[in-house]
Design an enzyme around this catalytic site. Sequence first.
Site, PDB file in Angstrom:
ATOM      1  N   GLU A  46       0.807  -1.219   0.000  1.00  0.00           N
ATOM      2  CA  GLU A  46       0.000   0.000   0.000  1.00  0.00           C
ATOM      3  C   GLU A  46       0.842   1.272   0.000  1.00  0.00           C
ATOM      4  O   GLU A  46       0.336   2.352  -0.295  1.00  0.00           O
ATOM      5  CB  GLU A  46      -0.936  -0.004   1.214  1.00  0.00           C
ATOM      6  CG  GLU A  46      -1.955  -1.133   1.178  1.00  0.00           C
ATOM      7  CD  GLU A  46      -2.767  -1.267   2.441  1.00  0.00           C
ATOM      8  OE1 GLU A  46      -3.840  -1.891   2.374  1.00  0.00           O
ATOM      9  OE2 GLU A  46      -2.347  -0.761   3.508  1.00  0.00           O
ATOM     10  N   GLY A 112     -12.592  -3.835   2.820  1.00  0.00           N
ATOM     11  CA  GLY A 112     -13.667  -4.714   2.402  1.00  0.00           C
ATOM     12  C   GLY A 112     -14.933  -3.928   2.181  1.00  0.00           C
ATOM     13  O   GLY A 112     -15.320  -3.104   3.012  1.00  0.00           O
ATOM     14  N   MET A 208      -9.106  -1.737   9.080  1.00  0.00           N
ATOM     15  CA  MET A 208      -8.544  -1.965  10.404  1.00  0.00           C
ATOM     16  C   MET A 208      -7.702  -0.813  10.952  1.00  0.00           C
ATOM     17  O   MET A 208      -7.070  -0.971  11.992  1.00  0.00           O
ATOM     18  CB  MET A 208      -7.699  -3.252  10.396  1.00  0.00           C
ATOM     19  CG  MET A 208      -8.500  -4.498  10.057  1.00  0.00           C
ATOM     20  SD  MET A 208      -7.515  -6.015  10.000  1.00  0.00           S
ATOM     21  CE  MET A 208      -7.047  -6.200  11.717  1.00  0.00           C
ATOM     22  N   GLU A 209      -7.715   0.354  10.295  1.00  0.00           N
ATOM     23  CA  GLU A 209      -6.876   1.468  10.765  1.00  0.00           C
ATOM     24  C   GLU A 209      -7.551   2.837  10.792  1.00  0.00           C
ATOM     25  O   GLU A 209      -7.192   3.687  11.611  1.00  0.00           O
ATOM     26  CB  GLU A 209      -5.603   1.586   9.900  1.00  0.00           C
ATOM     27  CG  GLU A 209      -4.652   0.429   9.959  1.00  0.00           C
ATOM     28  CD  GLU A 209      -5.039  -0.727   9.058  1.00  0.00           C
ATOM     29  OE1 GLU A 209      -4.722  -1.885   9.386  1.00  0.00           O
ATOM     30  OE2 GLU A 209      -5.692  -0.459   8.000  1.00  0.00           O
ATOM     31  N   ASP A 232     -12.247  -6.733  -1.611  1.00  0.00           N
ATOM     32  CA  ASP A 232     -13.264  -7.781  -1.607  1.00  0.00           C
ATOM     33  C   ASP A 232     -14.572  -7.146  -1.184  1.00  0.00           C
ATOM     34  O   ASP A 232     -14.587  -6.066  -0.574  1.00  0.00           O
ATOM     35  CB  ASP A 232     -12.886  -8.929  -0.661  1.00  0.00           C
ATOM     36  CG  ASP A 232     -12.647  -8.448   0.759  1.00  0.00           C
ATOM     37  OD1 ASP A 232     -13.521  -8.670   1.605  1.00  0.00           O
ATOM     38  OD2 ASP A 232     -11.583  -7.838   1.029  1.00  0.00           O
TER      39      ASP A 232
END
Length: 246
Positions: A46, A112, A208-209, A232
């Site tokens: 990333e 996601g 998640m961040e 996804d």
Amino acid sequence: YHRDLHLCDRRQRQMCIRDSINAEYGIQSKESNIMHVGIIGAMEPEVKILREAMANPSIMTKAGFTFYTGELAGNTVTLVQSGIGKVASAVATTLLIDNFSPDCVINTGSAGGFEPSLNVGDVVISSEVRHHDVDVTAFGYEIGQVPQMPAGFAAHPKLIEAAEQSVNQISDVKTMIGLICTGDSFMCDPVRIEKTRAEFPTMLAVEMEGAAIAQACHVLETPFVVIRSMSDIAGKESPQSFEEYI
């Protein structure tokens, strides 16, 4: 400043964004017309492409994080790989702001998708980010709200607008602006997915961040935006796996 960004060229747009941020946060304008942008990505893929595109990078390592400062798209950029999860990203954000004082922070990476109309590769830009795994509702807080913090963290409007204009230059990519939620879990359990959908019905994407970065930016009075490409889509089959996409 409320000038229409569509009437400005790239340099003028950058100045419009910077001046709008400075006015809102009470920051005295810098002599230079160049913005200093902090960019955070969780994983090596990333941040790699941005790091390789930087001109004249300098490196500083602190507390296990490596910060790359150089020129990118005509601006000064400080880039850091935070690692995965809320604690790691909050620490990275705090060190970034404390040591480099960027005009704004951009969190980029994958997420996601929770909006059925999204496909792998589409982009979600945060209007707001929230924690989906925080629950102190027993004490009167909203679901996802950290005590003594707002229920959600709003991205800066000028950064949202600039991000949307940039992504729209890419063909065959759908862009949506809305709620992104954050938690310390990879969302693959159908029961957990449906529970999170019910609690945050307007959520477009999960990662998640972002909320931890946003919370650190809120405390340290630094504007932010989260920009995530979908790796996804919950409940939707894709020919690409998460590992292949990354």
